[in-house]
Design an enzyme around this catalytic site. Structure first.
Site, short mmCIF file in Angstrom:
data_model
loop_
_atom_site.label_atom_id
_atom_site.label_comp_id
_atom_site.label_asym_id
_atom_site.label_seq_id
_atom_site.Cartn_x
_atom_site.Cartn_y
_atom_site.Cartn_z
N HIS A 63 -0.48 31.20 5.50
CA HIS A 63 -0.16 31.37 4.09
C HIS A 63 1.17 30.68 3.82
CE1 HIS A 63 1.98 34.66 6.05
NE2 HIS A 63 2.67 34.89 4.93
N HIS A 65 4.21 31.91 2.55
CA HIS A 65 5.52 32.55 2.56
C HIS A 65 6.44 31.73 3.46
CE1 HIS A 65 4.11 36.77 1.07
NE2 HIS A 65 4.52 36.00 0.08
N ASP A 67 8.73 32.10 5.73
CA ASP A 67 8.91 32.27 7.17
C ASP A 67 7.73 31.75 7.97
OD1 ASP A 67 7.70 34.51 5.85
OD2 ASP A 67 7.83 35.68 7.69
N HIS A 141 -3.38 40.09 2.13
CA HIS A 141 -1.92 40.01 2.00
C HIS A 141 -1.57 39.89 0.52
CE1 HIS A 141 2.05 39.72 3.53
NE2 HIS A 141 2.23 38.44 3.28
N ASP A 208 0.31 37.94 8.55
CA ASP A 208 0.57 38.92 7.51
C ASP A 208 -0.68 39.44 6.82
OD1 ASP A 208 2.90 37.73 8.29
OD2 ASP A 208 3.78 37.67 6.28
N HIS A 266 6.24 38.88 15.07
CA HIS A 266 6.59 38.98 13.64
C HIS A 266 7.29 40.32 13.36
CE1 HIS A 266 5.97 39.10 9.21
NE2 HIS A 266 5.96 37.77 9.32
#
Length: 304
Positions: A63, A65, A67, A141, A208, A266
């Site tokens: 995805h 995001h 990080d 998520h 995530d 994570h």
């Protein structure tokens, strides 16, 4: 000899720490080098891990995001700087195509890369090699996210004692493997007589997400499961709110799905004791548990 291992480049979640870089995971699978979720600092972490950019053949994002993707610009520019000529495939949720375009051209550089984008639009197979397939499932998520599953085709393991008894030697062994049967001294020898099934190896990468059916589908029967465990169970409400997993949840998935080696990663910066993740997971999963550290190398378990 084939080489199958996970090179861990970063294990932090939203905020890196003094000891944990943002995400980054390179799966070495024979001739493939699949870079999952390169966060900030991945280019430098590759150097620390003594992994050349030329090892990368695919970039897989779960995805968008930061990080999980802000290392993309540096990695792509490093590929160009090192004059990598082989194709590099980029897989990512199609809904984030605009973000990938921004990452790809975040700064001017002499872009000589043969980068082949393969946006993910639905669940199912997205790539195929000579004896493996790569597939995705959509996760739960706060933004569009996918998990990845790599499966090697099942094969046959040749049995030396049975080969010898049947008189099959040298080049005849390869001919038998290709044809399925062979006539030796007037007798037909079948492949089933001199071999046994050899299950292919399997790998899954789950970042995530809340618990959902897709997590179990991805993890089912894998030899190596890399899975987020952002929180401990004491903060399960936070995990649910922010769409993440706890170490206990990840371990229960591994137990239910028959995972052989569980890699937890994570980690939220709120926790300072990695042993707590192992202790919590061990209460629910009696298999091999690895609490990932930056720059660790985790081998894919040997064949069953």
């Amino acid at each position: 000899m084939s080489q199958r291992e996970l090179v861990v480049l970063g294990t932090a979640s939203q905020a890196p720490t003094r000891t944990r870089n943002h995400n980054g995971y390179l799966l070495r699978w024979d001739g493939e080098g699949i870079l999952f979720d390169p966060g900030e600092g991945t280019q430098r972490q590759l150097t620390h891990a003594d992994v050349a950019a030329s090892a990368i053949t695919r970039i897989c994002l779960t995805h968008f995001h930061g990080d999980h993707c802000l290392g993309v610009p540096g990695v792509l520019q490093r590929l160009a700087k090192d004059k990598i000529t082989h194709p590099v495939y980029a897989h990512y949720p199609a809904s984030g195509a605009e973000y990938f375009e921004r990452l790809r051209h975040a700064a001017p550089f002499h872009d000589t890369n043969d980068l082949r984008e393969v946006p993910v639009t639905g669940d199912g197979q997205i790539a195929k090699g000579a004896d493996w397939t790569l597939s995705v499932r959509h996760l739960d998520h706060r933004v569009d996210a996918v998990g990845y599953r790599l499966v090697e085709a099942d094969g046959r393991r040749m049995l030396p004692d049975r080969l010898a008894a049947a008189g099959v030697t040298g080049p005849a062994i390869g001919a038998l493997q290709r044809a399925g049967s062979l006539t030796i001294d007037g007798r037909t020898v079948t492949l089933d007589e001199v071999s046994e099934p050899r299950p292919g190896q399997r790998f899954a990468f789950v970042m995530d997400t809340r618990l959902c059916d897709a997590v179990y589908d991805l993890a089912e029967g894998v030899d190596l499961l890399v899975i987020e465990s952002t929180y401990l169970d004491e903060d399960a409400e936070l995990a649910q709110t922010y769409a993440h997993l706890t170490a206990a949840q990840a371990a229960r998935v591994a137990a239910k799905c028959g995972v052989r080696r569980l890699v937890l990663t994570h980690f939220s910066a709120r926790y300072t004791d990695p042993a707590a993740f192992h202790a919590e997971a061990a209460r629910h999963f009696d298999g091999d548990i690895v609490v990932a550290d930056d720059l660790a190398r985790v081998p894919v378990p040997s064949r069953r």
